[in-house]
Design an enzyme around this catalytic site. Structure first.
Site, mmCIF file in Angstrom:
data_model
loop_
_atom_site.group_PDB
_atom_site.id
_atom_site.type_symbol
_atom_site.label_atom_id
_atom_site.label_comp_id
_atom_site.label_asym_id
_atom_site.label_seq_id
_atom_site.Cartn_x
_atom_site.Cartn_y
_atom_site.Cartn_z
ATOM 1 C CE LYS A 60 -2.439 2.957 3.097
ATOM 2 N NZ LYS A 60 -3.473 3.257 4.081
ATOM 3 C CG ASP B 45 -5.856 3.809 1.189
ATOM 4 O OD1 ASP B 45 -6.952 4.188 0.716
ATOM 5 O OD2 ASP B 45 -5.693 3.547 2.391
ATOM 6 C CE LYS C 297 -8.897 5.710 3.721
ATOM 7 N NZ LYS C 297 -7.516 5.214 3.731
ATOM 8 C CG ASP D 280 -12.221 17.486 -6.053
ATOM 9 O OD1 ASP D 280 -13.127 18.266 -6.450
ATOM 10 O OD2 ASP D 280 -11.099 17.877 -5.707
ATOM 11 C CB THR E 279 -12.827 2.569 11.110
ATOM 12 O OG1 THR E 279 -11.519 2.938 10.703
ATOM 13 C CG2 THR E 279 -13.340 1.474 10.209
ATOM 14 N NE ARG F 120 0.266 1.705 13.134
ATOM 15 C CZ ARG F 120 -0.703 2.394 13.706
ATOM 16 N NH1 ARG F 120 -0.409 3.330 14.588
ATOM 17 N NH2 ARG F 120 -1.958 2.148 13.405
HETATM 18 O O1 C5P Z 1 -0.275 0.149 10.954
HETATM 19 P P1 C5P Z 1 -1.642 -0.375 10.715
HETATM 20 O O2 C5P Z 1 -1.695 -1.868 10.521
HETATM 21 O O3 C5P Z 1 -2.641 0.112 11.713
HETATM 22 O O4 C5P Z 1 -2.026 0.235 9.289
HETATM 23 C C1 C5P Z 1 -3.287 0.096 8.770
HETATM 24 C C2 C5P Z 1 -3.367 0.749 7.437
HETATM 25 O O5 C5P Z 1 -4.723 0.699 7.020
HETATM 26 C C3 C5P Z 1 -2.957 2.208 7.428
HETATM 27 O O6 C5P Z 1 -2.267 2.407 6.210
HETATM 28 C C4 C5P Z 1 -4.254 2.964 7.436
HETATM 29 O O7 C5P Z 1 -4.208 4.143 6.649
HETATM 30 C C5 C5P Z 1 -5.207 1.991 6.807
HETATM 31 N N1 C5P Z 1 -6.578 2.129 7.278
HETATM 32 C C6 C5P Z 1 -6.956 1.932 8.593
HETATM 33 N N2 C5P Z 1 -8.248 2.048 8.972
HETATM 34 C C7 C5P Z 1 -9.152 2.342 8.079
HETATM 35 C C8 C5P Z 1 -8.806 2.525 6.749
HETATM 36 C C9 C5P Z 1 -7.488 2.404 6.387
HETATM 37 O O8 C5P Z 1 -6.158 1.652 9.443
HETATM 38 N N3 C5P Z 1 -10.404 2.419 8.456
#
Ligand code: C5P
Length: 235
Positions: free
Chosen positions: A34, A61, A63, A66, A120, A212
């Site tokens: 991503k 990603d 998002k 517009d 979320t 992460r």
């Molecule tokens: O580090 P982590 O596993 O939390 O990363 C989750 C990824 O998913 C991030 O890139 C974040 O932008 C994306 N994301 C999220 N929650 C959402 C939509 C996207 O954590 N509702």
């Protein structure tokens, strides 16, 4: 039992060198990465190229949200970059979604468009502040997912807890891309209602977006291996 979901590693880093280092460590165990707002804002299309040059595929990603003409132009450029999937907000409305879908179809690209429904990070109170009336978050998620499907989009980005209701309403053909996934051994960070990779796989996710637990791990290769092992066990 659904097919095993594919792992997408979120390259939520600030620069090209850090992104490239992660791809070099993880490819070809992971092939889909991503590129999100931080890295794309910092490095632009070079971030996409850095992944592709190392053999990886890209989930872009951004998002988008517009007017239809602007979003149609942006997805056309994303398709030219050769990314595999690109995100836009379903709340941009039917005309915007249709313009984007037509733009991709007209370009002849196989790129898939995915809708973000309700962030979320918004609870029912936050959603009420935005739209001006009380709405049930789950009902709004389903409404926007159905709108996205009608407009010709290919899937939805959703929380793990929405997999069941979305699968039941939008059917098997829409792809469900699921962030908010945490192995039992990893910190939850700022994610709240998480599921493990095993649980999300069993619930019917097509893709899991994980950042992460891999990118901040002392050993990202080992962390990836543990997650893939958990997914194999779920299949
Ligand atoms: O580090 P982590 O596993 O939390 O990363 C989750 C990824 O998913 C991030 O890139 C974040 O932008 C994306 N994301 C999220 N929650 C959402 C939509 C996207 O954590 N509702």
């Amino acid at each position: 039992m659904p097919a095993r979901p594919e792992l997408i590693v979120a390259l939520d880093v600030a620069d090209l060198a850090s992104a490239a280092a992660l791809v070099e460590q993880l490819y070809p165990t992971v092939t889909l990465f991503k590129v999100g707002l931080q890295l794309f804002t910092a490095e632009g299309p070079r971030a996409v190229e850095a992944v592709q040059q190392r053999g990886g595929r890209v989930f872009l990603d951004l998002k988008l949200h517009d007017i239809p003409n602007t979003v149609a132009g942006a997805v056309r450029e994303a398709a030219r970059l050769g990314v595999e999937m690109c995100t836009l907000h379903a709340s941009g409305g039917r005309s915007m979604l249709q313009a984007a879908a037509q733009s991709v179809a007209g370009s002849g690209s196989p790129m898939r468009l995915l809708a973000v429904t309700v962030l979320t990070s918004l609870d029912s109170r936050g959603l009420e502040e935005v739209v001006g009336s009380q709405l049930d978050v789950a009902a709004q998620v389903v409404r926007l997912a159905l709108l996205a499907r009608e407009a010709g989009l290919d899937g939805v980005v959703a929380s793990p807890h929405e997999i069941g209701v979305l699968r039941a309403t939008v059917g098997p053909s829409m792809r469900l891309v699921i962030p908010g996934v945490r192995p039992a051994w990893a910190a939850t960070d700022d994610q709240r209602r998480v599921m493990t990779p095993h649980e999300a796989a069993v619930a019917g996710a097509d893709y899991l977006v994980i950042g992460r637990p891999i990118t901040a791990a002392a050993d990202p290769v080992q962390a990836t291996g543990r997650i893939l092992e958990e997914l194999r066990a779920a299949a």
